[in-house]
Motif scaffolding. Structure first.
Motif, PDB file in Angstrom:
ATOM      1  N   MET A 174       0.818  -1.216   0.000  1.00  0.00           N
ATOM      2  CA  MET A 174       0.000   0.000   0.000  1.00  0.00           C
ATOM      3  C   MET A 174       0.857   1.273   0.000  1.00  0.00           C
ATOM      4  O   MET A 174       0.408   2.340  -0.412  1.00  0.00           O
ATOM      5  CB  MET A 174      -0.943   0.017   1.214  1.00  0.00           C
ATOM      6  N   LEU A 175       2.107   1.130   0.446  1.00  0.00           N
ATOM      7  CA  LEU A 175       3.005   2.294   0.448  1.00  0.00           C
ATOM      8  C   LEU A 175       3.293   2.771  -0.977  1.00  0.00           C
ATOM      9  O   LEU A 175       3.703   3.904  -1.189  1.00  0.00           O
ATOM     10  CB  LEU A 175       4.314   1.959   1.168  1.00  0.00           C
ATOM     11  N   ALA A 176       3.057   1.886  -1.966  1.00  0.00           N
ATOM     12  CA  ALA A 176       3.292   2.269  -3.364  1.00  0.00           C
ATOM     13  C   ALA A 176       2.358   3.406  -3.787  1.00  0.00           C
ATOM     14  O   ALA A 176       2.679   4.181  -4.692  1.00  0.00           O
ATOM     15  CB  ALA A 176       3.112   1.069  -4.280  1.00  0.00           C
ATOM     16  N   PHE A 177       1.196   3.516  -3.151  1.00  0.00           N
ATOM     17  CA  PHE A 177       0.298   4.638  -3.466  1.00  0.00           C
ATOM     18  C   PHE A 177       0.997   5.965  -3.190  1.00  0.00           C
ATOM     19  O   PHE A 177       0.821   6.931  -3.904  1.00  0.00           O
ATOM     20  CB  PHE A 177      -0.961   4.573  -2.598  1.00  0.00           C
ATOM     21  N   LYS A 178       1.782   5.956  -2.113  1.00  0.00           N
ATOM     22  CA  LYS A 178       2.411   7.210  -1.678  1.00  0.00           C
ATOM     23  C   LYS A 178       3.803   7.377  -2.277  1.00  0.00           C
ATOM     24  O   LYS A 178       4.165   8.452  -2.728  1.00  0.00           O
ATOM     25  CB  LYS A 178       2.503   7.198  -0.144  1.00  0.00           C
ATOM     26  N   PHE A 179       4.587   6.269  -2.274  1.00  0.00           N
ATOM     27  CA  PHE A 179       5.998   6.406  -2.649  1.00  0.00           C
ATOM     28  C   PHE A 179       6.317   5.914  -4.059  1.00  0.00           C
ATOM     29  O   PHE A 179       7.444   6.025  -4.512  1.00  0.00           O
ATOM     30  CB  PHE A 179       6.871   5.643  -1.646  1.00  0.00           C
ATOM     31  N   ASN A 180       5.344   5.339  -4.731  1.00  0.00           N
ATOM     32  CA  ASN A 180       5.532   4.755  -6.063  1.00  0.00           C
ATOM     33  C   ASN A 180       6.488   3.575  -6.059  1.00  0.00           C
ATOM     34  O   ASN A 180       6.097   2.454  -6.296  1.00  0.00           O
ATOM     35  CB  ASN A 180       6.000   5.799  -7.088  1.00  0.00           C
ATOM     36  N   ASP A 181       7.777   3.847  -5.799  1.00  0.00           N
ATOM     37  CA  ASP A 181       8.740   2.744  -5.765  1.00  0.00           C
ATOM     38  C   ASP A 181       8.938   2.326  -4.312  1.00  0.00           C
ATOM     39  O   ASP A 181       9.300   3.146  -3.471  1.00  0.00           O
ATOM     40  CB  ASP A 181      10.072   3.194  -6.380  1.00  0.00           C
ATOM     41  N   ARG A 264      -5.540   5.467  -1.067  1.00  0.00           N
ATOM     42  CA  ARG A 264      -6.184   5.341  -2.380  1.00  0.00           C
ATOM     43  C   ARG A 264      -6.697   6.696  -2.883  1.00  0.00           C
ATOM     44  O   ARG A 264      -6.934   6.891  -4.052  1.00  0.00           O
ATOM     45  CB  ARG A 264      -7.301   4.308  -2.362  1.00  0.00           C
ATOM     46  N   ARG A 265      -6.811   7.628  -1.949  1.00  0.00           N
ATOM     47  CA  ARG A 265      -7.296   8.955  -2.325  1.00  0.00           C
ATOM     48  C   ARG A 265      -6.240   9.744  -3.106  1.00  0.00           C
ATOM     49  O   ARG A 265      -6.562  10.726  -3.748  1.00  0.00           O
ATOM     50  CB  ARG A 265      -7.727   9.747  -1.087  1.00  0.00           C
ATOM     51  N   ILE A 266      -4.981   9.302  -3.022  1.00  0.00           N
ATOM     52  CA  ILE A 266      -3.957  10.010  -3.800  1.00  0.00           C
ATOM     53  C   ILE A 266      -3.567   9.227  -5.052  1.00  0.00           C
ATOM     54  O   ILE A 266      -2.682   9.619  -5.800  1.00  0.00           O
ATOM     55  CB  ILE A 266      -2.692  10.324  -2.957  1.00  0.00           C
TER      56      ILE A 266
END
Lengths: 272, 332
Positions: A174-181, A264-266
């Motif tokens: 789920m951190l991929a939503f925020k950090f992409n990689d 998920r909002r971002i």
């Protein structure tokens, strides 16, 4: 806001079924993966045999106990297949393909758990022949369980450990939503789990105060305690272990759901 | 009554801007410039139940962003939208059961498995009753004539066949609204035609409301009575497609092949390509007939093909207010 994510079981059973089918789509892959457990078994035997040359006990464990410990912990570690899903799912988030879970009435967490456990079941089926061979022909290096209750306790603890790892891997994804990689996050998590769970080095070889501190973390109960229970050691820690691991699972479940709804909002769902 | 409504819908994306070169890459570790871009800007839209709307616009116009907002995949920066009485961004299960989305370049099919497995999974996900599932499977597989392909691994299907399976997977739970983002992209002419016919039937026989984005004019012409043109995130036309084309499609592109080597000389044409046996030129629409008559009388013509002007040019013309400024009364 934490709410129940997994409500309708049928869709997750079907997800598990389709994930399992996906595992056996390529014959050669299935063939190679069914041979690998035998190779790993042979290598482990050769390695520990060399380490025990001229010594009968290391860290209070005989060669047979060490082999049994090693085989159980590495078996439990390999049973966790959800770490492979981290890459797949993080890639789906990065490339915008994650949208397919959002637009259908399915919980991404439920999907992740079902797919992860289906892969585990597949690995279990692949490893089973090696276990049979081990039990039939190499019983001198694999000690039997100290008792049926010990075996049941070890299995229950191992299963709860798997659920914990699945949730931890989902949270990492789920951190991929925020950090992409999330390569850095994932590697950090993998190394920590490997060390703290005792699959790298038996925890009994570590200083006493570290072992004490480990008891409040879930990793202690994921591989080390099941292996110990199997061998008839540390049985008094079974009930506290269940409670601590249960609390960690509950907390991580809540956190995973919260993080998904928050992040998920971002999400931008890039591409067409 | 409108079942889809967007009011002053705005979506602003944040993009990181990095400087060129290795130095720029390291500098970005400590400082990043963030730029904002409005992909959708105060967009208003109302769609009635059973309508089939074509959403057209150049790349980056905001078409896909609108579809994603209406599906709840992304959240609006400001404004609001309502689909079937739900706020999409909340992703309620009842909402997700009532619509479907097909994105031309994103698949929900499992690559290594037959489409039948995805259909079975969707049956469980959407909790489709067995008899409805069977009836829908029969209806859609007959319509597309894909009964023999359902059990073939998706990786072995052609692009067109895969898109048919995507559409079936999307429609099995009988959604009331279908969002389609470039469903015919990359398909050959025959597959495009089949998919258009399929969608037309789904819209007319089942009353499914369709919002379709496409680069292909034929898709829109064949399926949609109403067209919304979007450019730089703003709605610049909302009305019948015929009126749009009558008004703004000023040119045609003519492809001519000759029976023998020819050096054609024509007035009022803009040459695109000239070779001994072939000529391609752009010409004003009202001059097509006299020019072709002249050409047929002067040269040995083997074949003629008339192409409509690229949709991007038409949109550009509307956007720049050519041909009478705000002549398009439907522009909001």
């Amino acid at each position: 806001m934490v709410k129940t994510e997994v409500t309708h079981v049928g869709k997750y059973l079907e997800t598990g079924k389709i994930s399992m089918k996906n595992q056996v789509a390529y014959r050669f892959d299935v063939f190679v993966r069914s041979i690998l457990p035998f190779i790993r078994l042979f290598l482990a035997y050769a390695l520990w045999k060399a380490l025990y040359a001229g010594q009968s006990v290391i860290g209070g464990m005989s060669f047979e106990m060490m082999m049994t410990y090693y085989l159980i912990t590495s078996f439990l570690l390999r049973l966790d297949q959800s770490s492979g899903l981290v890459w797949e799912t993080a890639e789906e988030i990065r490339e915008g393909r994650f949208s397919k879970y959002m637009v259908r009435p399915i919980s991404p967490l439920g999907h992740f758990l079902a797919a992860g456990l289906a892969k585990t079941l597949y690995v279990l089926l692949l490893v089973l022949p090696a276990v049979v061979v081990l039990a039939a022909f190499m019983h001198r290096i694999l000690l039997p369980p100290a008792g049926w209750m010990n075996l049941a306790g070890a299995c229950l603890m191992g299963f709860m450990g798997l659920i914990f790892l699945c949730l931890l891997n989902y949270l990492t994804t789920m951190l991929a939503f925020k950090f992409n990689d999330i390569t850095g996050w994932h590697l950090l998590k993998e190394n920590l789990v490997e060390f703290l769970s005792g699959s790298l080095v038996p925890l009994s070889l570590l200083p006493e105060w570290i072992q004490e501190a480990m008891r409040f973390f879930p990793f202690y109960y994921m591989q080390y305690l099941p292996a110990s229970l199997y061998l008839g050691l540390k049985t008094e820690e079974f009930v506290p272990g269940l409670i601590i691991l249960g609390l960690w699972i509950t907390g991580l479940y809540g956190l995973s759901v919260f993080v998904y709804h928050r992040f998920r909002r971002i999400y931008e769902g890039v591409g067409n | 009554m409108a079942i889809i409504q967007a009011r002053s819908l705005t979506k602003i994306y944040r993009r990181i801007k990095k400087q060129d070169g290795l130095k720029g890459a390291f500098k970005a570790l400590f400082h990043r410039e963030v730029v904002k871009k409005a992909a959708l800007d105060s967009f208003d839209l109302e769609i009635d139940e059973g309508e089939c709307i074509g959403l057209i616009g150049p790349n980056g116009a905001g078409k896909t962003t609108l579809v994603k907002l209406l599906c709840g995949i992304i959240q609006p920066t400001s404004g609001s939208c309502d689909v079937l009485g739900f706020t999409p961004g909340m992703l309620k299960n009842e909402f997700r059961r009532s619509f479907a989305v097909v994105m031309g370049q994103k698949s929900q099919l499992w690559w290594d498995l037959p489409a039948s497995d995805t259909f079975a999974l969707n049956r469980e996900i959407y909790d489709i009753p067995e008899e409805v599932y069977r009836a829908n499977m029969d209806y859609f597989s007959d319509l597309f004539q894909v009964k023999d392909l359902i059990n073939v691994p998706v990786r072995n299907l052609s692009l067109g066949e895969r898109m048919k399976m995507e559409l079936i997977a999307a429609l099995l739970h009988s959604p009331r609204v279908l969002f389609l983002d470039e469903p015919t992209i990359g398909l050959d002419a025959i597959a495009q035609k089949q998919i258009r016919q399929f969608l037309r039937q789904v819209n007319q026989e089942r009353g499914v409301t369709i919002l379709l984005t496409s680069h292909y004019m034929e898709d829109i012409r064949h399926l949609c009575k109403r067209t919304v043109v979007i450019s730089s995130g703003k709605k610049i036309y909302d009305g019948p497609l015929d009126m749009l084309l009558d008004r703004f499609q000023e040119y045609r592109v003519i492809h001519v092949t000759f029976e023998r080597e020819t050096e054609p000389q024509l007035d009022a044409v803009e040459w695109v390509e000239k070779s001994p046996y072939k000529a391609v030129f752009r010409i004003r629409r009202d001059l097509v007939t006299p020019t072709l008559q002249e050409m047929l009388s002067l040269y040995d013509v083997d074949d003629i093909r008339i192409e409509e002007e690229d949709i991007g040019n038409v949109i550009e013309r509307i956007y720049h207010g050519e041909n009478g400024g705000d002549s398009c009364g439907q522009v909001s």
